[in-house]
Write an enzyme that holds these catalytic residues in place. Structure first.
Site, mmCIF file in Angstrom:
data_model
loop_
_atom_site.group_PDB
_atom_site.id
_atom_site.type_symbol
_atom_site.label_atom_id
_atom_site.label_comp_id
_atom_site.label_asym_id
_atom_site.label_seq_id
_atom_site.Cartn_x
_atom_site.Cartn_y
_atom_site.Cartn_z
ATOM 1 N N LYS A 244 0.836 -1.201 0.000
ATOM 2 C CA LYS A 244 0.000 0.000 0.000
ATOM 3 C C LYS A 244 0.874 1.256 0.000
ATOM 4 C CE LYS A 244 -3.721 -1.999 2.885
ATOM 5 N NZ LYS A 244 -4.878 -1.832 1.988
ATOM 6 N N ARG A 318 -10.365 -11.530 1.461
ATOM 7 C CA ARG A 318 -11.255 -12.519 0.832
ATOM 8 C C ARG A 318 -10.609 -13.904 0.807
ATOM 9 N NH1 ARG A 318 -11.474 -8.933 -4.461
ATOM 10 N NH2 ARG A 318 -11.261 -7.421 -2.769
#
Length: 470
Positions: A244, A318
Site C-alpha cells: 500500500k 477474501r
C-alpha cells in the site's frame, strides 16, 4: 458510566438535569435559550451552569435522533465537574429507552489507552420514570450488554498492531469466552496446512506472528436455530508485496474490525441468553512483506479445493474468509444462517459512503431483513446486488478464480461474488456478506460514534437474532 432507573417518587439528588428538547414551547428557560440561539435540532446543546441544566435538541422520535441527543449531552456533561445527572423520562423517551441507554454509553466512550494522562471520572445517569416496570428493566439490562459489546469491539479495533497481533486476538477470544462461559478453540498454522487451508495460510506466512484460526461456540439447551458468524481478522494489512502507499497504511489496524465484531457479538449473545446455537469463526492474520511472502501470480488452493490466481496481494481478506467459510461449513452442519463480516473493499466506501454497510448475498428477502435489522438497531446498511456480468470479471485463465476483478468498477460486489465461490450449494440462500469497510473505522466523530473504531456489525446482528425470537 452507571445508569439507573429511578422511580419518580424516590428521592434523587443528582447534580445536574439533562433535558431533551423537541420544542421550546413551555420550557421554563425558553427565554434564555432563545437568547443563546439554542434550537431544538440534532446535536444542538447548551449548558446553563447556574440553573444546573443541560438542554439538548432532537428532531425525531426515533433511535438515531434520541441516541445522538443523549450522546451530545453526555459529552457536554463530561466537560463539567458534576458527577451525576438525571433525565425525567416522558412517554416518548420511555418508548425509546434503548436509544437513550445505548446513546449514553456509546457516546461516553473514549479510547485513552495510549494517553500519558488519563481522566478516570466516574459519572452516573439517573433515568426518572413513573414506575420501574419489568419491561423497562429488561431493556436497560439488554442495552447495557449490547453497548458493552460495541465498546469492546471499538477498543480491540483501536489497539495498535504492535500490541494486537493474531496470538493476542486469540487470547482476547479466550478471555471473552471464559467470561461468557462459552467454548473457544484456537488453531495455528500447522492445522491450516494439515487441513489444506492454504489461502489463509499464505496470507500470513511472511509475518513473524503466527496466524490463528479462532472458533467460539455458544450452545444453549434447546437451541431453536444454528447460526455461524465469520470475521476477517487482519490484525494489520500492509498490502503484502502489492504494498500500500504509506498514507493508505495509516489506520490499517482497523482491518480486524470484522473479526473483533464477531468476538464481541458472541460474548453479547451468551450474556443475553439468546436461544440459538451460535458459532464465531475468526481468521486472525497479519499481511506483511518478506522473503516468504505470497506473490502476485501465485496459485493458491483453498480448503474446498478451488484454485485462486493471485493478482494482488492486497486483496487478502477474501482469501482468509474463503478458508474460514469452508471451515465453518465443514465443521458445523445443518446451519440456518451464515454471516461474514469484513472491512473488505474501499470500493464499498466509494459506493455507499463511510457510514453504511454493504450487504450482499443470494437471498433477496434475507438481505432486506438484514438491512431492516441494521436500521432498527441504529446502524446504516444497504444492499448491493450480484449480477451475471460482474461474475465474469473474476474469471481466471489459469485457475478457477481470480482474487481481483479485471475491471475497476463494482469492486465491492466482485469481492462478494468471490466469496460466493466458497459457499456450498446447500447454504447459498442462508448466507450474507457484510462489507463494513466504511463504518467500522472513521477518523472523525459522528453522532454517538467516536474517532476510530465504531463497533459496526454488533448491534445489527443482535437485532437480527432478536427478531427471530419475535
Amino acid at each position: 458510566m452507571k445508569i439507573n432507573l429511578v422511580e419518580k417518587s424516590a428521592k434523587n439528588s443528582s447534580d445536574i438535569e439533562i433535558v431533551l428538547v423537541k420544542t421550546l414551547d413551555g420550557l421554563k428557560d425558553s427565554e434564555i435559550l432563545e437568547i443563546l440561539d439554542f434550537k431544538a435540532k440534532d446535536e444542538s446543546c447548551v449548558l446553563l451552569a447556574e440553573s444546573k441544566k443541560i438542554y439538548v435538541g432532537f428532531e425525531e422520535n426515533d433511535y438515531d435522533s434520541i441516541a445522538i441527543a443523549i450522546a451530545t449531552a453526555i459529552k457536554k456533561f463530561q466537560t463539567t465537574k458534576f458527577k451525576s445527572a438525571k433525565i425525567k423520562l416522558c412517554e416518548v423517551l420511555e418508548n425509546n429507552l434503548k436509544a437513550l441507554v445505548e446513546g449514553a454509553l456509546l457516546g461516553e466512550y473514549k479510547f485513552t489507552h495510549y494517553k500519558s494522562e488519563k481522566e478516570n471520572k466516574k459519572i452516573e445517569l439517573n433515568l426518572i420514570v413513573k414506575e420501574k416496570t419489568p419491561e423497562l428493566e429488561k431493556v436497560l439490562k439488554e442495552s447495557k450488554i449490547i453497548s458493552k459489546a460495541v465498546n469492546k469491539t471499538r477498543t480491540m479495533v483501536n489497539t495498535a498492531p504492535a500490541d494486537f497481533y493474531p496470538s493476542v486476538m486469540a487470547e482476547v477470544a479466550q478471555e471473552l469466552a471464559k467470561d461468557a462461559n462459552i467454548s473457544c478453540e484456537v488453531y495455528g498454522e500447522k492445522y491450516l496446512e494439515k487441513n489444506k487451508m492454504m489461502a489463509m495460510h499464505s496470507v500470513g506466512r511472511a509475518s513473524i506472528h503466527e496466524s490463528k484460526l479462532i472458533h467460539l461456540s455458544y450452545k444453549p439447551k434447546n437451541a431453536t436455530k444454528k447460526i455461524v458468524l465469520v470475521g476477517k481478522g487482519l490484525t494489520y494489512d500492509s498490502g503484502g508485496l502489492s504494498l500500500k502507499p504509506s498514507d493508505s497504511m495509516v489506520g490499517m489496524k482497523m482491518d480486524k474490525s470484522g473479526g473483533c465484531a464477531v468476538l464481541s457479538t458472541l460474548w453479547a449473545i451468551a450474556k443475553l441468553g439468546l436461544p440459538f446455537e451460535v458459532h464465531g469463526i475468526v481468521g486472525a492474520v497479519e499481511n506483511m512483506i518478506g522473503g516468504n511472502a505470497y506473490k502476485p501470480d501465485d496459485i493458491l488452493k483453498a480448503k474446498n479445493g478451488k484454485t485462486i490466481e493471485v493478482r494482488n496481494t492486497d486483496a487478502e481478506g477474501r482469501l482468509v474468509l474463503a478458508d474460514c467459510l469452508c471451515f465453518a461449513q465443514d465443521e458445523i452442519k445443518d446451519i440456518d444462517y451464515i454471516f461474514d463480516y469484513a472491512t473488505l473493499t474501499g470500493a464499498c466506501v466509494v459506493g455507499v459512503g463511510q457510514y453504511t454497510t454493504g450487504i450482499m448475498g443470494n437471498n433477496e428477502i434475507l438481505k432486506r431483513n438484514a438491512v431492516l435489522s441494521a436500521l432498527k438497531s441504529g446502524e446504516y446498511a444497504t444492499t448491493l446486488d450480484f449480477n451475471r456480468y460482474l461474475k465474469k470479471a473474476i474469471k481466471s485463465e489459469v485457475a478457477d478464480i481470480c482474487n481481483v476483478a479485471n475491471t475497476r468498477y463494482g469492486g465491492a460486489i466482485t469481492a462478494g461474488m468471490f466469496l460466493d465461490n466458497f459457499i456450498y450449494d446447500e447454504n447459498k440462500e442462508k448466507w450474507i456478506h457484510f462489507d463494513i469497510a466504511g463504518p467500522a473505522y472513521v477518523e472523525s466523530v459522528w453522532g454517538y460514534n467516536p474517532h476510530g473504531g465504531s463497533g459496526a456489525g454488533v448491534r445489527m446482528t443482535i437485532k437480527f437474532l432478536q427478531n427471530l425470537i419475535d
